[in-house]
Design a protein around this motif. Structure first.
Motif, PDB file in Angstrom:
ATOM      1  N   VAL A  23       0.586  -0.846   0.098  1.00  0.00           N
ATOM      2  CA  VAL A  23       0.056  -0.204   0.134  1.00  0.00           C
ATOM      3  C   VAL A  23       1.164   1.123   0.152  1.00  0.00           C
ATOM      4  CG1 VAL A  23      -1.693   1.598   1.486  1.00  0.00           C
ATOM      5  CG2 VAL A  23      -1.797  -1.240   1.138  1.00  0.00           C
ATOM      6  N   ALA A  24       0.588   2.098  -0.945  1.00  0.00           N
ATOM      7  CA  ALA A  24       1.322   3.193  -1.068  1.00  0.00           C
ATOM      8  C   ALA A  24       0.954   4.568   0.145  1.00  0.00           C
ATOM      9  CB  ALA A  24       1.471   4.620  -2.761  1.00  0.00           C
ATOM     10  N   ALA A  25       2.250   4.909   0.550  1.00  0.00           N
ATOM     11  CA  ALA A  25       2.019   6.051   1.979  1.00  0.00           C
ATOM     12  C   ALA A  25       1.477   7.645   0.839  1.00  0.00           C
ATOM     13  CB  ALA A  25       3.352   6.238   2.591  1.00  0.00           C
ATOM     14  N   GLU A  26       1.752   7.834  -0.466  1.00  0.00           N
ATOM     15  CA  GLU A  26       2.252   8.835  -0.508  1.00  0.00           C
ATOM     16  C   GLU A  26       0.292   9.013  -1.957  1.00  0.00           C
ATOM     17  OE1 GLU A  26       5.246  10.302  -2.494  1.00  0.00           O
ATOM     18  OE2 GLU A  26       6.061   9.820  -0.115  1.00  0.00           O
ATOM     19  N   ALA A  27      -0.277  10.009  -2.346  1.00  0.00           N
ATOM     20  CA  ALA A  27      -0.839   9.686  -3.387  1.00  0.00           C
ATOM     21  C   ALA A  27      -0.223   9.394  -4.134  1.00  0.00           C
ATOM     22  CB  ALA A  27      -1.887  11.600  -3.422  1.00  0.00           C
ATOM     23  N   PRO A  28      -1.182   9.113  -6.015  1.00  0.00           N
ATOM     24  CA  PRO A  28      -0.659   8.938  -6.652  1.00  0.00           C
ATOM     25  C   PRO A  28      -0.995  10.026  -7.479  1.00  0.00           C
ATOM     26  CG  PRO A  28      -3.118   8.644  -7.158  1.00  0.00           C
ATOM     27  CD  PRO A  28      -2.591   8.316  -5.373  1.00  0.00           C
ATOM     28  N   SER A  29       0.769   9.561  -8.837  1.00  0.00           N
ATOM     29  CA  SER A  29       0.970  10.595  -9.330  1.00  0.00           C
ATOM     30  C   SER A  29       1.599  10.640 -10.763  1.00  0.00           C
ATOM     31  CB  SER A  29       2.077  11.984  -8.633  1.00  0.00           C
ATOM     32  OG  SER A  29       2.867  11.684  -8.421  1.00  0.00           O
ATOM     33  N   GLY A  30       1.639  11.508 -12.109  1.00  0.00           N
ATOM     34  CA  GLY A  30       2.198  10.997 -13.215  1.00  0.00           C
ATOM     35  C   GLY A  30       1.376   9.470 -13.625  1.00  0.00           C
ATOM     36  N   GLU A  31       2.238   8.669 -13.985  1.00  0.00           N
ATOM     37  CA  GLU A  31       1.840   7.391 -14.738  1.00  0.00           C
ATOM     38  C   GLU A  31       1.227   6.267 -13.734  1.00  0.00           C
ATOM     39  OE1 GLU A  31       1.433   7.547 -18.224  1.00  0.00           O
ATOM     40  OE2 GLU A  31       2.545   9.229 -18.438  1.00  0.00           O
ATOM     41  N   VAL A  32       0.074   5.294 -14.156  1.00  0.00           N
ATOM     42  CA  VAL A  32       0.211   4.718 -13.384  1.00  0.00           C
ATOM     43  C   VAL A  32      -0.483   3.462 -14.211  1.00  0.00           C
ATOM     44  CG1 VAL A  32      -0.522   6.305 -11.846  1.00  0.00           C
ATOM     45  CG2 VAL A  32      -2.998   5.887 -13.077  1.00  0.00           C
ATOM     46  N   ASN A  33      -0.566   1.916 -13.541  1.00  0.00           N
ATOM     47  CA  ASN A  33      -1.300   1.619 -14.131  1.00  0.00           C
ATOM     48  C   ASN A  33      -2.936   0.900 -13.654  1.00  0.00           C
ATOM     49  OD1 ASN A  33       1.086   0.973 -15.448  1.00  0.00           O
ATOM     50  ND2 ASN A  33       2.016  -0.087 -14.166  1.00  0.00           N
ATOM     51  N   ILE A  34      -3.165   0.304 -14.291  1.00  0.00           N
ATOM     52  CA  ILE A  34      -4.559  -0.142 -13.987  1.00  0.00           C
ATOM     53  C   ILE A  34      -5.128  -1.444 -15.023  1.00  0.00           C
ATOM     54  CG2 ILE A  34      -7.102   0.790 -14.649  1.00  0.00           C
ATOM     55  CD1 ILE A  34      -6.263   3.224 -15.121  1.00  0.00           C
ATOM     56  N   TYR A  35      -5.812  -2.413 -14.081  1.00  0.00           N
ATOM     57  CA  TYR A  35      -6.367  -3.666 -14.380  1.00  0.00           C
ATOM     58  C   TYR A  35      -7.694  -3.954 -14.031  1.00  0.00           C
ATOM     59  CZ  TYR A  35      -1.347  -4.039 -13.917  1.00  0.00           C
ATOM     60  OH  TYR A  35       0.205  -3.891 -13.965  1.00  0.00           O
ATOM     61  N   GLY A  36      -8.462  -4.296 -14.778  1.00  0.00           N
ATOM     62  CA  GLY A  36      -9.622  -4.670 -14.519  1.00  0.00           C
ATOM     63  C   GLY A  36     -10.610  -5.904 -14.233  1.00  0.00           C
ATOM     64  N   TRP A  37     -11.370  -6.819 -13.842  1.00  0.00           N
ATOM     65  CA  TRP A  37     -11.243  -8.143 -14.183  1.00  0.00           C
ATOM     66  C   TRP A  37     -13.231  -8.351 -14.300  1.00  0.00           C
ATOM     67  CZ3 TRP A  37      -9.790 -12.015 -15.365  1.00  0.00           C
ATOM     68  CH2 TRP A  37      -8.361 -12.883 -15.635  1.00  0.00           C
ATOM     69  N   SER A  38     -13.769  -9.072 -15.151  1.00  0.00           N
ATOM     70  CA  SER A  38     -15.090  -9.680 -15.446  1.00  0.00           C
ATOM     71  C   SER A  38     -14.949 -10.102 -16.888  1.00  0.00           C
ATOM     72  CB  SER A  38     -15.822  -8.555 -14.686  1.00  0.00           C
ATOM     73  OG  SER A  38     -17.667  -9.121 -15.673  1.00  0.00           O
ATOM     74  N   SER A  39     -16.123 -11.664 -16.890  1.00  0.00           N
ATOM     75  CA  SER A  39     -16.154 -11.943 -17.727  1.00  0.00           C
ATOM     76  C   SER A  39     -16.808 -11.635 -18.629  1.00  0.00           C
ATOM     77  CB  SER A  39     -17.388 -13.599 -17.431  1.00  0.00           C
ATOM     78  OG  SER A  39     -18.445 -12.753 -17.037  1.00  0.00           O
ATOM     79  N   ASP A  40     -17.304 -10.647 -18.744  1.00  0.00           N
ATOM     80  CA  ASP A  40     -17.121  -9.543 -19.871  1.00  0.00           C
ATOM     81  C   ASP A  40     -16.501  -8.453 -20.327  1.00  0.00           C
ATOM     82  OD1 ASP A  40     -19.953 -10.209 -20.170  1.00  0.00           O
ATOM     83  OD2 ASP A  40     -20.657  -8.765 -18.693  1.00  0.00           O
ATOM     84  N   GLY A  41     -15.373  -8.364 -19.855  1.00  0.00           N
ATOM     85  CA  GLY A  41     -14.355  -7.857 -20.169  1.00  0.00           C
ATOM     86  C   GLY A  41     -13.139  -8.222 -21.301  1.00  0.00           C
ATOM     87  N   SER A  42     -12.158  -7.517 -22.343  1.00  0.00           N
ATOM     88  CA  SER A  42     -11.757  -8.365 -23.449  1.00  0.00           C
ATOM     89  C   SER A  42     -10.859  -9.310 -22.715  1.00  0.00           C
ATOM     90  CB  SER A  42     -10.934  -7.557 -24.091  1.00  0.00           C
ATOM     91  OG  SER A  42      -9.866  -6.827 -22.851  1.00  0.00           O
TER      92      SER A  42
END
Length: 292
Positions: free
Chosen positions: A127-146
């Motif tokens: 867990v990060a101790a600072e707020a996010p900034s700049g470039e980030v990575n994102i992920y998402g799950w579900s059977s209806d996703g790609s």
């Protein structure tokens, strides 16, 4: 990722109630890229918040300890009672772990789910101790996703400053835009925003490019998302995941007030919602405000 939305209360109050109470399928990230296997992606899990939820899951979460998954509070608020499960892994290497309780953060769209059995992962997210900034990575799950229920879709994003949409008395939310045409939809709720390999925020709700004039495409999916930074609750998260006595209200307790969820107004209706949980929660807040 991809995502479903609804519009302003002044125009669509009846539709809000209908959407919030209907059994719509949860959807997930539409992206042309996939996560693959890495220390960062291994802890990303699919979440069922209720035993009656579809087996493919309704939200996304991230394992931060053997027994703990961090996700969005609005997801867990939809559970009829503590239960559900999380699914780890990709392809043929997947496992399901039952959930026996949920703890919600003192403020912000953040919750922790506790698994009965320890999750057998080689890596857990920090867990990060600072707020996010700049470039980030994102992920998402579900059977209806790609990626269906076997491949985890991924996307790049960029923190574009603060978002007006901060739920559950959160002092601030971050706005993150997705790159390369990726879009979010329900089912991505609770997914982590990773910055420097750490969980820096939790996806809370999607955003319209122009809240007053959403496009037809934005009525189905969004390219920007409001994120609940975890730094504000980092100490609480670590205390709960360390099995110390939590200071929050466990799932099944009193629901937040309309003001806590919506900031005391119907402004939230100008934005998209990432999960069915936040639709129902915020619709309830709208009707409570209407009665007064």
């Amino acid at each position: 990722m991809k995502q479903q939305v609804f519009t302003r209360a002044a125009d669509t109050s009846a539709m809000v109630a209908t959407v919030a109470m209907s059994s719509l399928p949860a959807l997930a990230m539409e992206s042309t890229t996939f996560a693959g296997d890495s220390p960062e992606t291994e802890p990303v899990v699919s979440v069922r918040v209720d035993d009656s939820d579809p087996k493919d899951g309704v939200c996304t979460g991230t394992a931060i300890a053997e027994h703990w998954v961090i996700t969005a509070r609005h997801c867990t608020d939809m559970a009829r009672k503590p239960g559900g499960s999380v699914r780890t892994g990709q392809g043929d290497s997947q496992a399901v772990y039952q959930v026996d309780r949920v703890e919600v953060a003192p403020r912000g769209d953040i919750a922790l789910m506790h698994t009965v059995e320890p999750m057998r992962l080689s890596h857990f997210a920090e867990v990060a101790a600072e707020a996010p900034s700049g470039e980030v990575n994102i992920y998402g799950w579900s059977s209806d996703g790609s990626g269906g229920s076997t491949q985890l879709p991924s996307a790049k994003g960029k923190v574009e400053g603060e978002s007006e949409l901060s739920l559950y008395d959160a002092p601030v939310a971050a706005k993150v835009t997705l790159a390369d045409g990726a879009r979010i939809q329900p089912g991505d709720s609770g997914g982590a925003i990773f910055a420097d390999g750490k969980v820096a925020g939790i996806m809370s709700a999607g955003l319209f490019e122009d809240p007053d004039n959403p496009t037809e495409e934005e009525m189905q999916s969004n390219s920007a998302v409001a994120v609940a930074p975890v730094a504000d609750q980092a100490e609480w998260i670590r205390s709960v995941a360390g099995e110390q006595e939590p200071e929050s209200t466990a799932a099944g307790g009193n629901a937040p007030s309309a003001g806590a969820a919506s900031g005391g107004s119907t402004e939230w209706l100008r934005y998209a919602a990432l999960g069915l949980g936040v639709l129902a929660l915020l619709a309830a807040g709208f009707w409570a405000l209407r009665r007064h």
